[in-house]
Design an enzyme around this catalytic site. Structure first.
Site, short mmCIF file in Angstrom:
data_model
loop_
_atom_site.label_atom_id
_atom_site.label_comp_id
_atom_site.label_asym_id
_atom_site.label_seq_id
_atom_site.Cartn_x
_atom_site.Cartn_y
_atom_site.Cartn_z
N LEU A 97 0.86 -1.18 0.00
CA LEU A 97 0.00 0.00 0.00
C LEU A 97 0.89 1.23 0.00
CD1 LEU A 97 -2.65 -1.04 2.69
CD2 LEU A 97 -3.11 -0.71 0.26
N ASP A 98 0.53 2.23 -0.81
CA ASP A 98 1.34 3.44 -0.81
C ASP A 98 1.04 4.27 0.44
OD1 ASP A 98 -1.03 4.83 -1.30
OD2 ASP A 98 -0.69 4.90 -3.47
N ALA A 99 1.77 5.37 0.58
CA ALA A 99 1.71 6.12 1.83
C ALA A 99 0.32 6.68 2.10
CB ALA A 99 2.73 7.26 1.79
#
Length: 340
Positions: A97-99
């Site tokens: 998952l990205d930030a």
């Protein structure tokens, strides 16, 4: 605790990643907490050795010195001398998952890192809740990005949105069949379709297997998306494209993963639960479900779809890799733990 604590740290577990936290930082935090747990156990009693100490004997005024054999502890293995017993753990991260995104993030520790490869080869679907905002467009499709356009959205209705979503789902389902390389005239393909086991053989673009609107209160709307081979940026772009199809603009204000394969939000450990005992319990609780789901998802595909597909082999062969992974989990379930 020591090695006995490590013996139960083999498998998969899920954590909840909050928005604004990078997955690498999350992994490092979990590793640090696990190391604190395995090193916090009571250290074994130090070994004793014999030393000859010089000291007085007798109780006369002129005391003589003599050597006396005395048992003293050996401190060469003491934690204050050699440091903690365990200094690193290898933790693997599943579908990242990205930030900006949040939700279920699957981690593997010990033998569980091989199971992450099995999950990848199984091409399992994931569920997201995606929140959109009508009326503006940004350079990165996020609500807090640089604004590039504003538009009206009074003409957008729930019926128009549902119609666009149905078209998107239909086109992606056709693409799923194409990338699966299945002969739809065969009985095997029919059985796999009935059980929802049709998967792409190898790499493919993002495939949406289901999408629907669960809330529509302009300018906001909330979507539930089931997909595979996605990135969070592609989901944000999807919201942008939906806005264009509706003759307006839209940005994404939230991406939240609610399911990754056979792990859901109910399985995800909160930040206050990222400790040794909670993670050990989560691994043990998930082990039977992981074994059953991997066997169901991978075994039918070995004959029909030749999973795991070109370019992503098992550690040895596909069949032996499946037997190894499922066998490891079944042993964990039967014995209560996996020996390190």
């Amino acid at each position: 605790m020591g090695s006995r604590g490590l013996a139960r740290l083999h498998g998969l577990f899920a954590v909840y990643k909050p928005p604004g936290l990078k997955w690498k930082h999350l992994r490092d935090t979990v590793e640090l907490q696990l190391l604190k747990g395995v090193n916090a156990g009571k250290a074994p009693a130090p070994e004793q050795r014999v030393r000859f100490l010089l000291g007085p004997v007798g109780d006369r005024e002129e005391k003589a010195l003599t050597l006396t054999a005395t048992s003293v502890p050996t401190l060469t293995n003491h934690p204050l001398v050699c440091g903690p017993a365990f200094t690193s753990l290898k933790i693997g991260v599943g579908h990242r998952l990205d930030a900006q995104a949040s939700g279920v993030l699957v981690l593997g520790v010990g033998h569980g890192r091989r199971l992450l490869t099995s999950m990848y080869n199984a091409h399992l679907t994931k569920d997201y809740t995606v929140r959109g905002l009508l009326g503006k467009a940004t350079d990165d499709f996020c609500e807090d990005g640089r604004l590039v356009e504003k538009s009206t959205y009074d003409h957008v209705t729930r019926e128009k949105l549902d119609r666009i979503l149905a078209l998107i789902q239909g086109s992606h389902q056709k693409a799923l069949v194409m990338y699966s390389n299945l002969d739809l005239q065969t009985q095997e393909a029919y059985d796999m379709a009935v059980r929802g086991l049709i998967r792409p053989m190898g790499k493919s673009p993002m495939l949406v297997t289901g999408i629907r609107c669960v809330s529509f209160a302009p300018p906001e709307f909330l979507l539930e998306v089931q997909c595979m081979h996605e990135t969070q940026k592609q989901l944000r772009r999807l919201v942008h494209e939906i806005g264009l199809e509706l003759k307006t603009t839209a940005v994404c204000s939230q991406v939240r993963r609610s399911r990754d394969g056979f792990f859901t939000l109910d399985d995800a450990l909160l930040r206050t639960q990222w400790d040794l005992h909670s993670i050990q319990d989560a691994i043990q609780a998930a082990a039977p479900r992981v074994a059953a789901e991997l066997e169901k998802s991978l075994r039918p595909g070995l004959g029909t779809q030749r999973l795991p597909g070109p370019g992503r082999p098992w550690d040895s062969s596909s069949a032996s890799g499946l037997e190894s992974c499922v066998g490891t989990l079944k042993g964990q379930v039967a014995g209560g733990s996996v020996d390190g």
